[in-house]
Design a protein around this motif. Structure first.
Motif, PDB file in Angstrom:
ATOM      1  N   PRO A   4      -0.582   6.518  -5.341  1.00  0.00           N
ATOM      2  CA  PRO A   4      -0.432   6.088  -4.119  1.00  0.00           C
ATOM      3  C   PRO A   4       0.438   7.235  -3.238  1.00  0.00           C
ATOM      4  CG  PRO A   4       0.951   4.868  -5.567  1.00  0.00           C
ATOM      5  CD  PRO A   4       0.072   5.730  -6.430  1.00  0.00           C
ATOM      6  N   ALA A   6       0.574   8.263  -0.177  1.00  0.00           N
ATOM      7  CA  ALA A   6       0.961   7.692   1.135  1.00  0.00           C
ATOM      8  C   ALA A   6       2.222   7.001   0.938  1.00  0.00           C
ATOM      9  CB  ALA A   6      -0.105   7.011   1.801  1.00  0.00           C
ATOM     10  N   ALA A   7       1.945   6.060  -0.107  1.00  0.00           N
ATOM     11  CA  ALA A   7       3.119   4.914  -0.259  1.00  0.00           C
ATOM     12  C   ALA A   7       4.230   5.937  -0.736  1.00  0.00           C
ATOM     13  CB  ALA A   7       2.847   3.991  -1.501  1.00  0.00           C
ATOM     14  N   GLU A  79      -5.337   2.920  -3.123  1.00  0.00           N
ATOM     15  CA  GLU A  79      -5.786   2.940  -1.920  1.00  0.00           C
ATOM     16  C   GLU A  79      -5.149   1.315  -1.464  1.00  0.00           C
ATOM     17  OE1 GLU A  79     -10.147   3.025  -1.222  1.00  0.00           O
ATOM     18  OE2 GLU A  79     -10.162   5.276  -1.615  1.00  0.00           O
ATOM     19  N   ASP A  82      -1.324   2.137  -0.898  1.00  0.00           N
ATOM     20  CA  ASP A  82      -1.027   2.747   0.425  1.00  0.00           C
ATOM     21  C   ASP A  82      -1.368   1.794   1.300  1.00  0.00           C
ATOM     22  OD1 ASP A  82      -0.329   5.079  -1.134  1.00  0.00           O
ATOM     23  OD2 ASP A  82      -2.682   5.940  -0.949  1.00  0.00           O
ATOM     24  N   TRP A  86       1.611   1.158   4.161  1.00  0.00           N
ATOM     25  CA  TRP A  86       1.302   1.343   5.664  1.00  0.00           C
ATOM     26  C   TRP A  86       2.033   0.260   6.501  1.00  0.00           C
ATOM     27  CZ3 TRP A  86       2.071   5.862   7.744  1.00  0.00           C
ATOM     28  CH2 TRP A  86       1.285   7.030   7.170  1.00  0.00           C
TER      29      TRP A  86
END
Length: 134
Positions: A4, A6-7, A79, A82, A86
């Motif tokens: 992950p 983005a995380a 996914e 993430d 967000w």
């Protein structure tokens, strides 16, 4: 399976958020760096609100950080992690904005949303990760 990523970047943003908020709270001519804990620096409701948002950011971050790191270690669905991260960031930004603009009910809902995201990531890590019970 991917990680992950983005995380992980959102972790950095979440870690910096308290510092931005405390800067907003204390950035004025009356602030005395020799006495940084003096509550007299928080002379306006806006500055007190920024300081409250700062303190809550410090309180909310450890659960989120632990959840994201555990999700990465246990290979939870990247996914989904993430997406939850967000959403956590959106809720935390909304929380700070609501605190600064005096919207307590919306602020509470934002807090609840962010906390739910952290818990969702934690549950994903515990139930979908490597080595989770079948």
């Amino acid at each position: 399976m991917t990680e992950p990523f983005a995380a992980y970047w959102i972790l950095l943003v979440g870690a910096l958020m308290p510092y931005v908020l405390v800067f907003i709270a204390k950035a004025n001519r009356d602030y005395d760096n020799a006495d940084p804990r003096n509550p007299a620096a928080l002379t306006t409701p806006f500055r007190r609100s920024a300081y409250g948002a700062h303190l809550n950011s410090l309180e909310a971050f450890p659960l989120f950080a632990a959840a994201v790191l555990l999700a990465g270690l246990r290979r939870a669905p990247a996914e989904a992690v993430d997406l939850a991260a967000w959403l956590w960031l959106a809720f935390r930004l909304a929380y700070a904005a609501c605190y600064l603009t005096g919207r307590p009910s919306l602020r509470s809902l934002s807090w609840l949303g962010a906390t739910a995201c952290s818990l969702a990531i934690l549950v994903m890590a515990l139930t979908h990760g490597a080595g989770a019970p079948s």
